[in-house]
Design an enzyme around this catalytic site. Sequence first.
Site, PDB file in Angstrom:
ATOM      1  N   ASP A 175       0.860  -1.187   0.000  1.00  0.00           N
ATOM      2  CA  ASP A 175       0.000   0.000   0.000  1.00  0.00           C
ATOM      3  C   ASP A 175       0.899   1.240   0.000  1.00  0.00           C
ATOM      4  OD1 ASP A 175      -2.245   1.654   0.347  1.00  0.00           O
ATOM      5  OD2 ASP A 175      -2.268   1.379   2.529  1.00  0.00           O
ATOM      6  N   GLU A 205       2.648   4.970  -4.011  1.00  0.00           N
ATOM      7  CA  GLU A 205       2.651   5.947  -5.128  1.00  0.00           C
ATOM      8  C   GLU A 205       3.999   6.642  -5.267  1.00  0.00           C
ATOM      9  OE1 GLU A 205       0.287   5.799  -2.749  1.00  0.00           O
ATOM     10  OE2 GLU A 205      -1.278   4.853  -3.938  1.00  0.00           O
ATOM     11  N   ASP A 213      -8.671   3.740  -2.305  1.00  0.00           N
ATOM     12  CA  ASP A 213      -9.622   4.325  -1.356  1.00  0.00           C
ATOM     13  C   ASP A 213     -10.908   4.818  -2.000  1.00  0.00           C
ATOM     14  OD1 ASP A 213      -7.854   3.689   0.573  1.00  0.00           O
ATOM     15  OD2 ASP A 213      -7.056   5.705   0.828  1.00  0.00           O
TER      16      ASP A 213
HETATM   17  O1  MIG Z   1      -4.020   6.243   4.529  1.00  0.00           O
HETATM   18  O2  MIG Z   1      -3.329   0.943   5.873  1.00  0.00           O
HETATM   19  O3  MIG Z   1      -5.853   2.261   0.626  1.00  0.00           O
HETATM   20  O4  MIG Z   1      -6.761   0.064   2.034  1.00  0.00           O
HETATM   21  O5  MIG Z   1      -6.597   0.140   4.816  1.00  0.00           O
HETATM   22  C1  MIG Z   1      -4.612   5.012   4.731  1.00  0.00           C
HETATM   23  C2  MIG Z   1      -4.485   1.684   6.054  1.00  0.00           C
HETATM   24  C3  MIG Z   1      -3.629   3.905   4.489  1.00  0.00           C
HETATM   25  C4  MIG Z   1      -4.801   3.105   2.580  1.00  0.00           C
HETATM   26  C5  MIG Z   1      -5.294   1.911   1.858  1.00  0.00           C
HETATM   27  C6  MIG Z   1      -6.283   1.188   2.710  1.00  0.00           C
HETATM   28  C7  MIG Z   1      -5.647   0.797   4.013  1.00  0.00           C
HETATM   29  C8  MIG Z   1      -5.138   2.031   4.732  1.00  0.00           C
HETATM   30  N1  MIG Z   1      -4.206   2.757   3.872  1.00  0.00           N
END
Ligand code: MIG
Length: 725
Positions: free
Chosen positions: A373, A376, A452
């Site tokens: 995650d 980017e 998200d």
């Molecule tokens: O800023 O890890 O898209 O699926 O649960 C949030 C916490 C950070 C974004 C991800 C989301 C995940 C969450 N992450």
Amino acid sequence: MKMEIKNCGFLIRGEKYCLHILYYQDNIIRFAYTKGDETPCSTVAVVTNPVEGSYHFKNGQFHLGRFRVEVNEETLAVNIYDCNGDKLSEDFSIHPEQPQIKKKLLWEKGIYGNGEKYRWLNHLGTATVNFNSDVLFHHPIHHPQVFEMHTSIPFYIGLAPDRTYGLFFDNSYKTEFDFGKTEPELVSLKASGGNLDYYFFYGATIADIVSAYSQLTGKPPMPDIRYLGFQQSRYSYQDQDELLSVAENLRRYEIPCDILYLDIHYMDQYKVFTISNERFADFKSVIGKLKEMGFAVVVIINPGVKAEESYTVYEEGLEKDYFIKMPDGNLYAGEVWPKPAVFPDFLRAEVREWWGKFHQELLEAGVDGVWNDMNEPSNFSLPSGTLPDEAIHYNDYDEKLTHAEAHNVYGLFQTMATREGLNKFDSSKRHFVLTRAAFAGSQRYAALWTGDNSSVWEHLESSIPMIINLGLSGYPFAGADVGGYRGDCSGELLIRWTQLGAFIPFFRNHSEIGTAHQEPWHYSESALRIIREYIRLRYRFLTYLYNLIRNSALTGVPAVRPLFYHYQEDQETYNINDQFLMGEGLMVCPVTRPGVEHRMVYLPEGDWYNFWNNQQYTGSRYMVAEAPLKELPLFVKAGTILPLNEVGRNSVDCMDGKLELRCYTGEKGFCRLFFDDGISNGYKNGNYSELEITLSTDLHKPKVSINVIKDNYPVPEIIYKIIGS
Ligand code: MIG
């Protein structure tokens, strides 16, 4: 014309620039503009090289494979024709220095692909920016501070009933595409740096384009079948008791499920590759227990590393000089969950290998898959939400790159590090990696979820064209968070979203911290009943989906397809956003609005059956389908042979059960079914079986015959059901 034959193609010298036209395959050629005369490197997206093939220069035209190209001597702008002389593409203006190119819209009735976009299916008349962003809300509009989505696939397809092309702009900088929005007759492609370098694909059908693009940028690996099952997640299951109780509830409520997720709270202070002693004191034995219950566990691993003394990942990375720095030589420190956070430079093989090794302990503890995650990469400490443009990376050739150039491929390189790390540790498995950020080519390393989204009907609806366009962009293994991530999901929304998700390759219910609990048993009994029924229905289609996804691994073509994928001649299908085909024979028509119990369905040419009651319809028309809350309208094309599994608690159970083969008569039918253990790499050594099934009709006596192609794995007991005669 100053022209020479060079490196599998032509080198044409203009006044300020050189143009390289290179041959890759009879329906793939590349156009690269450079200052000097050296052929530029492609980005990491591309996995093939130009080859010697059929190309020659004759009568002022360049002939390469199935293309003919005219080059304007002064500007180096091109016109591209197919071998019949039909024009496929015409440059309107070209500025290699910006770089930017504008092409005329000629005959396109639709523009598709371009990866993950919050857009309707057809991109004609829209403009978009490709820049990987940690967007908090999916939104159709961008402005300088708010970008659209987490991934960038600078590829699109132009479609007409009798021909189609694809164009991949191989540039990892931020790119901007305008498909006839600003200038209605033109497509404009622009990048904020790098070369004007693009690949052009040509074909009769859209399937030709998708497979050619996949040939160039790679295909997804064959997935472990369990990841085609239902997956349950939450930000976060806070401790081992909560995780176990979710598992117990899934079994208690007889909701089949294969995979559970651990989001950021399983770590010690968000430090990657650590496990919280307080919350998960018995990590290994808990995972063992879940395994016995038939679950596999996926854990989140983000790129941001907490800058904290005596934390191994930080100390080692610092010592080896593996983190991203600023031009002045100072380490760049930003903020993610851990703060301050530093960022590994995944563009270097050495760094990837080092990162990969840290996964070993997780796998030894029984973890099955890894979820990348925030790649980017996301950075909370700057308004841009990411790293500074001028931060420095080094690639495998020890060349210096700015972050502006590396940004869109950063996530790809993290997933590469992850997958390679997992493979090194255990090559006998088909490892699962899930990613949020991606670039063209990321499909080789990771499945993708669309990040998200929110628990709103609009995001259910928009996920359909988003996932279809991802599939047309070489990304078949994708899905959106079912029920929506942000905000509270209502029972009705979760029912409708589960009905949809059951027919999308990546099928995971996930929700944000602080929102209403989204596991099915938190809803009314009647909602729970319907949600369970559709998760079970997903498992009935497991063998069907597994075979489609295997096909994706072989050829790159998607399982979830727009109607025009099989009905290209029918322009009525070019703007249908709320229906799709799963494989050729199954039409899925989700309900995308609250309170709606009927919906319009378009059935293309041919005969169709209602899946639920076998009622028959003749296509080439719109009809109103009944869609009470408990019913997802599904139609099956005559001639389809549909394998349906017996449902167990997870995918492995399903594979052990009987297989019903529903043969929808009225047309000839054919299908090929592959059987193996679904998990190991044994199939690579021939441990599988393959059947070819044919349905012949003869109106009165439809006949089913089976041809065993390979017999090296037990095939389930098959029960035939003839429908419609
Ligand atoms: O800023 O890890 O898209 O699926 O649960 C949030 C916490 C950070 C974004 C991800 C989301 C995940 C969450 N992450």
